[in-house]
Design a protein around this motif. Structure first.
Motif, PDB file in Angstrom:
ATOM      1  N   GLU A  14     -20.344  18.379  17.493  1.00  0.00           N
ATOM      2  CA  GLU A  14     -19.080  18.747  16.830  1.00  0.00           C
ATOM      3  C   GLU A  14     -17.863  18.312  17.649  1.00  0.00           C
ATOM      4  O   GLU A  14     -16.863  17.864  17.084  1.00  0.00           O
ATOM      5  CB  GLU A  14     -19.013  20.262  16.573  1.00  0.00           C
TER       6      GLU A  14
ATOM      7  N   GLY B 286     -17.518  14.725  17.306  1.00  0.00           N
ATOM      8  CA  GLY B 286     -17.042  14.478  15.940  1.00  0.00           C
ATOM      9  C   GLY B 286     -15.549  14.770  15.825  1.00  0.00           C
ATOM     10  O   GLY B 286     -14.799  14.030  15.181  1.00  0.00           O
ATOM     11  N   ALA B 287     -15.112  15.844  16.455  1.00  0.00           N
ATOM     12  CA  ALA B 287     -13.686  16.207  16.410  1.00  0.00           C
ATOM     13  C   ALA B 287     -12.850  15.144  17.135  1.00  0.00           C
ATOM     14  O   ALA B 287     -11.771  14.757  16.661  1.00  0.00           O
ATOM     15  CB  ALA B 287     -13.471  17.578  17.054  1.00  0.00           C
TER      16      ALA B 287
ATOM     17  N   ALA C 116     -12.508  12.199  14.950  1.00  0.00           N
ATOM     18  CA  ALA C 116     -11.565  12.464  13.859  1.00  0.00           C
ATOM     19  C   ALA C 116     -10.123  12.391  14.380  1.00  0.00           C
ATOM     20  O   ALA C 116      -9.229  11.874  13.695  1.00  0.00           O
ATOM     21  CB  ALA C 116     -11.857  13.831  13.240  1.00  0.00           C
TER      22      ALA C 116
ATOM     23  N   GLU D 102      -7.515  11.882  11.562  1.00  0.00           N
ATOM     24  CA  GLU D 102      -7.978  12.726  10.444  1.00  0.00           C
ATOM     25  C   GLU D 102      -7.963  14.165  10.935  1.00  0.00           C
ATOM     26  O   GLU D 102      -8.995  14.747  11.299  1.00  0.00           O
ATOM     27  CB  GLU D 102      -9.398  12.322  10.036  1.00  0.00           C
ATOM     28  N   SER D 103      -6.763  14.735  10.974  1.00  0.00           N
ATOM     29  CA  SER D 103      -6.611  16.028  11.633  1.00  0.00           C
ATOM     30  C   SER D 103      -7.341  17.159  10.907  1.00  0.00           C
ATOM     31  O   SER D 103      -7.858  18.075  11.530  1.00  0.00           O
ATOM     32  CB  SER D 103      -5.142  16.362  11.824  1.00  0.00           C
ATOM     33  N   TRP D 104      -7.425  17.087   9.594  1.00  0.00           N
ATOM     34  CA  TRP D 104      -8.125  18.153   8.872  1.00  0.00           C
ATOM     35  C   TRP D 104      -9.577  18.206   9.319  1.00  0.00           C
ATOM     36  O   TRP D 104     -10.127  19.268   9.598  1.00  0.00           O
ATOM     37  CB  TRP D 104      -8.054  17.914   7.349  1.00  0.00           C
ATOM     38  N   ARG D 105     -10.176  17.009   9.425  1.00  0.00           N
ATOM     39  CA  ARG D 105     -11.580  16.946   9.824  1.00  0.00           C
ATOM     40  C   ARG D 105     -11.762  17.449  11.268  1.00  0.00           C
ATOM     41  O   ARG D 105     -12.684  18.176  11.590  1.00  0.00           O
ATOM     42  CB  ARG D 105     -12.078  15.500   9.706  1.00  0.00           C
ATOM     43  N   ALA D 106     -10.846  17.057  12.135  1.00  0.00           N
ATOM     44  CA  ALA D 106     -10.924  17.496  13.532  1.00  0.00           C
ATOM     45  C   ALA D 106     -10.844  19.023  13.601  1.00  0.00           C
ATOM     46  O   ALA D 106     -11.628  19.677  14.291  1.00  0.00           O
ATOM     47  CB  ALA D 106      -9.786  16.866  14.336  1.00  0.00           C
ATOM     48  N   SER D 107      -9.908  19.569  12.858  1.00  0.00           N
ATOM     49  CA  SER D 107      -9.701  21.015  12.869  1.00  0.00           C
ATOM     50  C   SER D 107     -10.949  21.751  12.357  1.00  0.00           C
ATOM     51  O   SER D 107     -11.375  22.770  12.909  1.00  0.00           O
ATOM     52  CB  SER D 107      -8.489  21.323  11.991  1.00  0.00           C
ATOM     53  N   HIS D 108     -11.541  21.214  11.320  1.00  0.00           N
ATOM     54  CA  HIS D 108     -12.744  21.799  10.731  1.00  0.00           C
ATOM     55  C   HIS D 108     -13.875  21.852  11.780  1.00  0.00           C
ATOM     56  O   HIS D 108     -14.568  22.862  11.939  1.00  0.00           O
ATOM     57  CB  HIS D 108     -13.138  20.923   9.544  1.00  0.00           C
ATOM     58  N   ARG D 109     -14.012  20.767  12.523  1.00  0.00           N
ATOM     59  CA  ARG D 109     -15.095  20.703  13.518  1.00  0.00           C
ATOM     60  C   ARG D 109     -14.808  21.598  14.726  1.00  0.00           C
ATOM     61  O   ARG D 109     -15.707  22.240  15.271  1.00  0.00           O
ATOM     62  CB  ARG D 109     -15.322  19.245  13.938  1.00  0.00           C
TER      63      ARG D 109
END
Ligand code: HEM
Length: 267
Positions: free
Chosen positions: A57, A60-61, A64, A69-76
């Motif tokens: 993760e 992955g962050a 991102a 791709e900040s939304w994806r980074a934040s999600h991870r």
């Protein structure tokens, strides 16, 4: 993640075969007849699985962030935070192991210790802890190489400040070109920029708070681990050869992202 199987070949796939349960459930091999040793093995293996997921993760962050791709980074990052909560909560289970129950099989561990967890060292390295000596002490050559490579590569913090700079924040350029294999202790000029980001609110401030969550989560784990060690083996030295509680207590207040703590009293 590598997958050598043909994904379209689902013939005969079952719950057990998908999860490789035969292999997984055959991996707990107590070295004594003591009832409690199974728990000790299960819990360590569970941690190693979560460590693997954390590495996945965090990488992955970072990917991102590099792709903006900040939304994806934040999600991870949020997922990492939740895994850390579980990692901390799991200590409760191990604390049901009494000192006498542990002493009954402790000698079977010989010199093995969580101190030799290569994935833990890799996580520390990804989080920016630059301690090559700990990598040198890993018993496995391949693991040493993996951790050493991580120590040379940008950390999660490096990835974050690059992303902030791409978004137009005035990150000092010396921080963007610094030797990432060196320890980073914080930067006052960057702290001014971070304060502005917090005051503006929004996505960047929220990602920085997720890093604080992660930092606090790791510190919580260290605290729960050392108290668990103290109640289980007292002041005995560790199987890994350290002084035990004294060694572990020294890292209790180590923060991963010093700038984010330094600015708190100015908010
Ligand atoms: C009865 C349970 C446990 C005891 C008595 C114990 C004891 C210790 C001691 C004494 C050390 C210091 C190094 C040494 O000399 O061995 C250590 C380090 C460590 N242990 Fe444990 N431990 C226990 C459970 C766990 C569990 C479940 C994990 C999860 C993976 C874990 C992970 C680690 C890690 C990562 C370190 C290195 C910490 C660092 O260097 O900052 N330990 N442990």
């Amino acid at each position: 993640m590598s997958n050598e199987r043909d994904p379209s070949d689902t013939k005969g796939l079952t719950y057990a075969s998908y999860l490789a349960l035969d292999e997984l459930l055959g991996l707990q091999r107590p070295r004594s007849d003591e009832h409690d040793e199974l728990l000790f093995i299960t819990i360590h293996q569970t941690y190693e699985l979560w460590f693997k997921q954390i590495l996945h993760e965090v990488r992955g962050a970072m990917g991102a962030l590099a792709a903006n791709e900040s939304w994806r980074a934040s999600h991870r990052l949020s997922r990492v935070r939740h895994i850390l909560k579980i990692a901390v909560a799991q200590v409760d289970i191990l604390e049901t192991l009494t000192p006498l129950e542990f002493a009954a099989f402790r000698s079977r561990l010989a010199t093995s210790s969580g101190f030799e967890s290569a994935q833990f060292r890799e996580i520390e390295a990804l989080f920016g802890i630059r301690n090559a000596r700990l990598a040198d002490l890993l018993p496995d050559e391949k693991a040493r190489e993996v951790v050493r490579a991580t120590l040379q590569a940008p950390s999660l913090w490096d990835a974050t400040i690059h992303w902030l700079s791409v978004r137009g924040c005035a990150v000092p350029s010396r921080l963007l070109t610094r030797d990432v294999s060196e320890s980073y202790e914080g930067d006052e000029e960057l702290q001014e920029v971070l304060l502005e980001i917090y005051r503006a609110g929004g996505e960047a401030a929220s990602i920085l708070e997720q890093l604080v969550d992660i930092d606090e989560g790791v510190q919580e784990w260290r605290y729960r681990h050392v108290k668990m060690v103290e109640r289980t083996i007292g002041r005995k030295s560790g199987t890994g050869g350290s002084t035990g509680v004294e060694y572990l207590a020294a890292s209790l207040r180590r923060s991963l992202f010093p700038d984010l703590w330094a600015i708190r009293d100015r908010m």
